[in-house]
Enzyme design. Structure first.
Site, PDB file in Angstrom:
ATOM      1  CG  ASN A  10       6.996   3.808   0.421  1.00  0.00           C
ATOM      2  OD1 ASN A  10       7.643   4.370  -0.467  1.00  0.00           O
ATOM      3  ND2 ASN A  10       5.752   3.371   0.240  1.00  0.00           N
ATOM      4  CG  HIS A 102       2.239   1.158  -1.390  1.00  0.00           C
ATOM      5  ND1 HIS A 102       1.264   2.130  -1.467  1.00  0.00           N
ATOM      6  CD2 HIS A 102       2.852   1.340  -0.193  1.00  0.00           C
ATOM      7  CE1 HIS A 102       1.308   2.867  -0.363  1.00  0.00           C
ATOM      8  NE2 HIS A 102       2.256   2.404   0.420  1.00  0.00           N
ATOM      9  CD  GLU A 175       1.862   0.165   3.940  1.00  0.00           C
ATOM     10  OE1 GLU A 175       2.609   0.867   4.627  1.00  0.00           O
ATOM     11  OE2 GLU A 175       1.713   0.331   2.718  1.00  0.00           O
ATOM     12  N   GLY A 181      -1.340   7.866   5.414  1.00  0.00           N
ATOM     13  CA  GLY A 181      -1.263   9.307   5.199  1.00  0.00           C
ATOM     14  C   GLY A 181      -2.415  10.084   5.795  1.00  0.00           C
ATOM     15  CB  SER A 220      -0.962   7.208  10.362  1.00  0.00           C
ATOM     16  OG  SER A 220      -1.594   7.822   9.250  1.00  0.00           O
TER      17      SER A 220
HETATM   18  P1  13P Z   1       2.202   6.897   6.031  1.00  0.00           P
HETATM   19  O1  13P Z   1       3.182   6.418   7.093  1.00  0.00           O
HETATM   20  O2  13P Z   1       2.541   8.245   5.497  1.00  0.00           O
HETATM   21  O3  13P Z   1       0.791   6.759   6.495  1.00  0.00           O
HETATM   22  O4  13P Z   1       2.365   5.908   4.767  1.00  0.00           O
HETATM   23  C1  13P Z   1       2.353   4.547   4.984  1.00  0.00           C
HETATM   24  C2  13P Z   1       2.753   3.866   3.740  1.00  0.00           C
HETATM   25  O5  13P Z   1       2.061   3.907   2.737  1.00  0.00           O
HETATM   26  C3  13P Z   1       4.042   3.155   3.734  1.00  0.00           C
HETATM   27  O6  13P Z   1       4.168   2.346   2.614  1.00  0.00           O
END
Ligand code: 13P
Length: 260
Positions: A10, A102, A175, A181, A220
């Site tokens: 993504n 999301h 998630e 992030g 992450s």
């Molecule tokens: P990160 O891998 O940057 O934590 O983001 C995950 C995400 O939101 C994928 O949709």
């Protein structure tokens, strides 16, 4: 039935058209041959910004090995909805699937469970794959309510979905919001426990069609932790944010899912 394994990048609101095309090209160049030849080991998807969809398309199916996803989709097929991009428009642009629900859409753009449900239904009706995202914020996990929260999101998104619509075109992504992030990945045990709970909920409500769904983990995911997450079991691949923007890291994550 064997559950499909997926790794989907993504790209969020990153990469102009030139760098997007270069990354897609680099990924295809770096994919191990067996992955390109076989549909079975792991399917690799990318979700660029809308404006870069056309430049990466030559590297995506049917011309190339990648599956092309959009990061979102409108909740209606067409009409007076300024700024929206409907499923038919995506299919027309060569897109095969869309991310729906999301946590950034839910938290930053006010998307309710009801909107997520409408988007999911509209996309499936049009023939797209859907990556349905669920996950709890930090305060919900701290209170111990994470399972109820996630199962509530699932129930709302899949409400009124005919049983035969929960087929291979529906992919679930767990998630946890606190892991996105932040560098704070869920432990393999915590992720596997939630995946197991999601799977048993799907089985209870949709029978075998439910338990066969691919459930991806996101939050992450890095080259350094992908293998131990997969080893925990019940994790069928990853939805990757930041690390999907780095060619070497993303290829390494794909390799972890494919196995030796
Ligand atoms: P990160 O891998 O940057 O934590 O983001 C995950 C995400 O939101 C994928 O949709």
């Amino acid at each position: 039935m064997t559950r499909a394994r997926w790794v989907i990048g993504n790209w969020k609101q990153n990469l102009l058209r030139g760098p997007a095309e270069a990354l897609a090209r680099g990924l295809v160049g770096g994919l191990p041959d067996p992955l390109i030849d076989s549909d079975d080991k792991v399917k690799v998807g990318i979700a660029p910004g809308y404006m870069a969809l056309d430049v990466v398309r030559p590297w995506c199916r049917p011309a190339g090995p990648l599956f092309l996803f959009a990061q979102d989709v409108g909740a209606q097929e067409s009409g007076a909805f300024t700024g929206e991009v409907g499923p038919g428009m995506l299919i027309d642009a060569g897109v095969r699937g869309a991310i729906v629900g999301h946590s950034e859409r839910r938290a930053l753009f006010g998307e309710s469970d009801a909107v997520v449900s409408r988007k999911l239904r509209c996309a499936l009706d049009a023939g797209l794959r859907v990556v349905l995202c669920v996950g709890e914020p930090l305060e919900v996990r701290a209170a111990g309510d994470h399972e109820a929260h996630v199962l509530g999101q699932l129930a709302a998104a899949l409400a009124n979905l005919p049983e035969d619509s929960l087929n291979h075109r529906v992919i679930i992504a767990y998630e946890p919001v606190w892991a996105i992030g932040t560098g704070n990945t869920a432990t393999p045990d915590d992720a596997a426990a939630m995946h197991g709970r999601i799977r048993s909920w799907l089985r209870e409500h949709f029978g075998a069609a439910g338990s066969d769904r691919s459930i991806l983990y996101g939050g992450s995911v890095k080259a350094s932790n992908a293998a131990e997450l997969i080893a925990a079991g019940d994790i069928d691949g990853f939805l990757v944010g930041g690390a999907s923007l780095e060619q070497a890291a993303f290829l390494s994550i794909i390799q972890s899912v494919a196995g030796p």
